[in-house]
Design a protein around this motif. Structure first.
Motif, mmCIF file in Angstrom:
data_model
loop_
_atom_site.group_PDB
_atom_site.id
_atom_site.type_symbol
_atom_site.label_atom_id
_atom_site.label_comp_id
_atom_site.label_asym_id
_atom_site.label_seq_id
_atom_site.Cartn_x
_atom_site.Cartn_y
_atom_site.Cartn_z
ATOM 1 N N SER A 17 0.662 -1.256 0.085
ATOM 2 C CA SER A 17 -0.174 0.379 0.722
ATOM 3 C C SER A 17 0.571 0.863 -0.367
ATOM 4 N N PHE A 21 -0.198 5.094 -1.431
ATOM 5 C CA PHE A 21 -1.026 5.648 -1.038
ATOM 6 C C PHE A 21 0.075 7.226 -0.914
ATOM 7 N N SER A 22 1.911 6.523 -1.024
ATOM 8 C CA SER A 22 2.615 7.345 -0.643
ATOM 9 C C SER A 22 3.310 8.491 -1.452
ATOM 10 N N ARG A 402 -4.225 0.724 11.088
ATOM 11 C CA ARG A 402 -5.519 0.828 10.328
ATOM 12 C C ARG A 402 -6.572 -0.228 10.424
ATOM 13 N N SER A 405 -8.286 3.230 9.904
ATOM 14 C CA SER A 405 -8.828 3.727 8.117
ATOM 15 C C SER A 405 -9.564 2.684 7.514
ATOM 16 N N SER A 409 -13.770 4.926 6.271
ATOM 17 C CA SER A 409 -13.585 3.673 5.350
ATOM 18 C C SER A 409 -15.070 3.369 5.202
ATOM 19 N N TYR A 414 -13.632 8.672 3.794
ATOM 20 C CA TYR A 414 -12.731 7.941 2.472
ATOM 21 C C TYR A 414 -11.662 8.920 2.964
ATOM 22 N N ASN A 415 -11.658 10.504 3.258
ATOM 23 C CA ASN A 415 -10.812 11.800 2.692
ATOM 24 C C ASN A 415 -10.026 10.776 4.392
ATOM 25 N N LEU A 418 -8.082 7.666 4.157
ATOM 26 C CA LEU A 418 -6.836 7.906 3.348
ATOM 27 C C LEU A 418 -5.785 8.269 4.135
ATOM 28 N N GLU A 419 -6.145 9.388 5.133
ATOM 29 C CA GLU A 419 -5.310 10.018 5.778
ATOM 30 C C GLU A 419 -4.306 8.545 6.637
ATOM 31 N N TYR A 421 -4.643 5.571 6.805
ATOM 32 C CA TYR A 421 -3.891 5.119 5.515
ATOM 33 C C TYR A 421 -2.583 5.218 5.847
ATOM 34 N N LYS A 422 -2.520 6.553 4.933
ATOM 35 C CA LYS A 422 -0.972 7.211 4.289
ATOM 36 C C LYS A 422 0.063 7.488 6.560
#
Length: 722
Positions: A17, A21-22, A402, A405, A409, A414-415, A418-419, A421-422
């Motif tokens: 991932s 994403f990164s 995780r 995240s 989700s 979702y934002n 994603l943030e 998850y980063k």
């Protein structure tokens, strides 16, 4: 084990991932690398040290120049390793682009091999080792080394190696623990050490070896506690290899024994383990019953044991999707953990333990997530992340990030998902670096422990070598003395053996001679009796009953004397004379028309002074009558004379004027020749044996009596005094 497996799964997913994403590229990663400059100096001499090895684990390598300086490319978080033969290896984690100045001191003998307190006794060293067992492995091993140097028996050796095994088990060096428990058993076979060895095999996942040791233990010699521990250990091993029926059988056996012996702590543990077996086999009702028993019993023990069981039951509730009960139990567990930590500052749970607040908050958040209560899930996951960050527990922080995240989700944010998850992927990267360093540190730790074990082994080898040299020297001296004493003893033994052999041979020879004499006498008596009975038969045939009766009377008297003397080698001479007079009288009685006789004993002869073999003279008289005088045409004469030769000897002369030996041979039948030959041969053998036994006591010579047609025969017997 499952947590470890899931960690690597998430790590793998996180690395994948991370590339999504990164937006990190190889050039971005390369940009994080920078050059660190440094120098290495001797702290005491204030001089630079050249040719020092400088390396980054899994990365660049260089050495210091003559000025002691170096440059090397690193990145933040790398571990710098500084090594040289003259000082102890240095490990340093890179924090930023800084200039490093490393001052070292030359390693002395004491730093390389810690000096031991030579004043400690064996028991004091063992006690000190046990004191430091859980806090300082280096000190613990140091005292074990001291104890080993003071050991003076197999029992003490066994105790040292058992303690060494205990140290290695606590520090999870199971290979070394196995080796040392085995060494302990080689000295003394103790059941407690056998149980520890079986457990060490189990820790090291050598399950078959563990089972073999457990099964080899004689249960008759076990204490009550050991009987329970043995069954529990068997159950653990069978559970590990997923042989649930045998695991259940062993656990139940252990539980029954624990109840019988009233070992409450093991009753709780075994209830919990039986519940886990039922849970694995899908018997949920039975599992719940045993878990409830374990939870009830654990609440009566220590608070830490109670909270441990609550967490196990909560895991069971999670597996059965009973999330409400799980959440309630975990909340209670969190409160209990906090209470324990507030009372006992040193009882804080390690990050590897399941009994941490951050892990319980994470699992509560996960339970709320599975119930789709996203708000509560977020709150507890954020608590878990904050708690984990405060305690630098990157594993729980990563998992919670995780999961958070996933919650975002699922709730449509979702934002934030994603943030988050980063942030998760960053934690994965940090955790990867941390785990890499932990692996390096663990390898370094294992290496240090192995080196210390080698020192202990070397010490034991040196001690054994010294003992061997001493024993060898003592043995050499003993051997030399033994050789000398053996030679002396061998010589004495040889002399004694020779003496007894000589005595034995002499006795054996004597026995053989006596047996031969007995045999010869036994051959002569029937011959004499046969002739006498022939005489009786001739009287009866001629109808002379009176003469036959008188002859039988004299004959019975003669036979009594013969039989009385038949077992003796020698009899008094006077008895032999009486026997000869009786025998000659009988022969004259039969052949009175053939010969007259006379027995003369010189007055100079003291018959009581002499001994003679029985029936020695009788065969010569018999020959004179039967083979000489009987065939004479005129009446013959038989003379038996005994005279003195000297003070020690007498001469017995038997003479007849019969037909002589040569004419007698012509007249004999073949049967007579045979019997006469055997009779004379027996006499010669008797005389030979007697002379061998008694040093020429008897001498016999036979010759013609006169130079006439009837030459006759003269027998001269010389008899020595005893």
């Amino acid at each position: 084990m499952k947590l470890k497996a899931s960690y690597f799964l998430f790590l793998f997913l996180g690395l994948i991932s991370c590339t999504v994403f990164s937006q990190e590229t190889p050039s971005n990663r390369q940009a994080s690398i920078f050059t660190v400059r440094g120098s290495v100096y001797d702290a005491e001499l204030k001089q630079p040290i050249p040719q020092v090895n400088i390396e980054v684990n899994g990365g660049a390598y260089t050495t210091t120049n003559n000025a002691g300086e170096f440059r090397i490319q690193v990145k933040k978080g790398d571990e710098l390793v500084v090594k040289h033969k003259d000082f102890e290896t240095i490990y340093y984690t890179i924090k930023d682009n800084e200039r490093l100045k490393i001052e070292v001191r030359a390693e002395t003998k004491s730093s390389n091999s810690p000096q031991l307190n030579k004043g400690l006794s064996f028991n004091a060293a063992i006690d000190s080792s046990e004191y430091y067992l859980k806090t300082d492995i280096k000190k613990s091993l140091q005292f074990i080394t001291e104890a080993l140097s003071k050991s003076s028996s197999k029992t003490e050796n066994a105790e040292v190696y058992e303690m060494l095994g205990d140290v290695y088990v606590f520090w999870k060096q199971y290979d070394l623990a196995e080796s040392n428990y085995n060494m302990s058993l080689q000295n003394i076979k103790a059941i407690s050490v056998q149980i520890k060895l079986a457990k060490a095999y189990w820790y090291n996942k050598n399950y078959q070896e563990s089972l073999a040791v457990y099964k080899s233990i004689s249960q008759k010699e076990l204490s009550n506690w050991q009987q329970v521990i043995l069954q529990e250990g068997l159950g653990d091993t069978y559970y590990s290899i997923q042989n649930y029926p045998l695991a259940l059988k062993a656990y139940n056996s252990g539980l029954n024994k624990a109840k019988t012996f009233k070992i409450s702590s093991k009753i709780t543990d075994l209830n919990s383990k039986i519940a886990q077996v039922y849970s694995e086999t899908g018997a949920e009702d039975e599992a719940e019953g045993y878990f409830n028993n374990a939870l009830r019993l654990a609440s009566q023990e220590t608070e830490s044991r109670a909270v441990e069981e609550k967490v196990k039951v909560a895991d069971f509730k999670n597996k059965n999707q009973n999330f409400s009960d799980e959440i309630e139990l975990r909340k209670q567990a969190i409160q209990d953990i906090q209470d324990i930590q507030s009372i006992e500052e040193d009882s804080a749970m390690g990050m590897e333990s399941a009994l941490t607040v951050q892990k319980q908050n994470y699992k509560i958040g996960n339970a709320y997530y599975l119930q789709k209560d996203y708000g509560s899930a977020k709150a507890y996951l954020e608590k878990s992340i904050n708690e984990a960050s405060a305690k630098n527990d990157l594993v729980v922080a990563k998992d919670a990030k995780r999961k958070l995240s996933e919650v975002y989700s699922s709730s449509g944010e979702y934002n934030k998902a994603l943030e988050t998850y980063k942030e998760y992927t960053e934690l994965v990267e940090a955790l990867y670096i941390k785990k890499e360093q932990e692996i390096i540190q663990a390898a370094r730790f294992s290496k240090e422990i192995a080196e210390k074990q080698n020192r202990i082994t070397s010490l034991e080898s040196d001690r054994q070598l010294s003992e061997s040299k001493y024993l060898l020297s003592a043995e050499r001296n003993k051997r030399q003395l033994l050789i000398i004493y053996s030679l002396i003893g061998g010589l004495l033994l040889l002399l004694v053996t020779a003496y007894f052999m000589y005595k034995y041979i002499k006795q054996q020879r004597l026995a053989n001679n006596l047996l031969a004499l007995k045999s010869l006498r036994s051959q002569m008596n029937p011959h004499f009796i046969f002739n006498a009975l022939n005489s009786v038969n001739s009287f009866i045939a001629s109808n002379d009953e009176r003469t036959a009766n008188r002859y039988l009377s004299d004959f019975s008297q003669l036979m009594r004397s013969v039989l009385e003397n038949s077992e003796a080698d020698f009899i008094p001479l006077e008895k032999e004379i009486a026997l000869l007079e009786l025998y000659t009288k009988l022969e004259h009685f039969r052949f009175q028309d053939k010969f007259d006789y006379e027995i003369t004993v010189s007055e100079e002869v003291t018959v009581s002074d002499f001994q003679i073999p029985p029936m020695l003279l009788q065969p010569y008289i018999e020959n004179a009558v039967w083979h000489g005088l009987r065939y004479k045409t005129t009446k013959g004469f038989l003379a038996i004379n005994m005279s003195k030769k000297n003070e020690a000897e007498i001469v017995i002369t038997i003479t007849d004027d019969g037909i002589g030996r040569e004419r007698s041979k012509v007249l004999k039948t073949e049967n007579q020749k045979k019997h006469n030959s055997q009779g004379m041969s027996n006499i010669k053998k008797r005389v030979s044996i007697l002379n061998d036994m008694y040093q020429d006591k008897v001498d016999v010579s036979i010759s013609d009596f006169q130079d006439l047609e009837d030459s006759g025969t003269r027998v001269v017997v010389t008899l020595k005094k005893d």
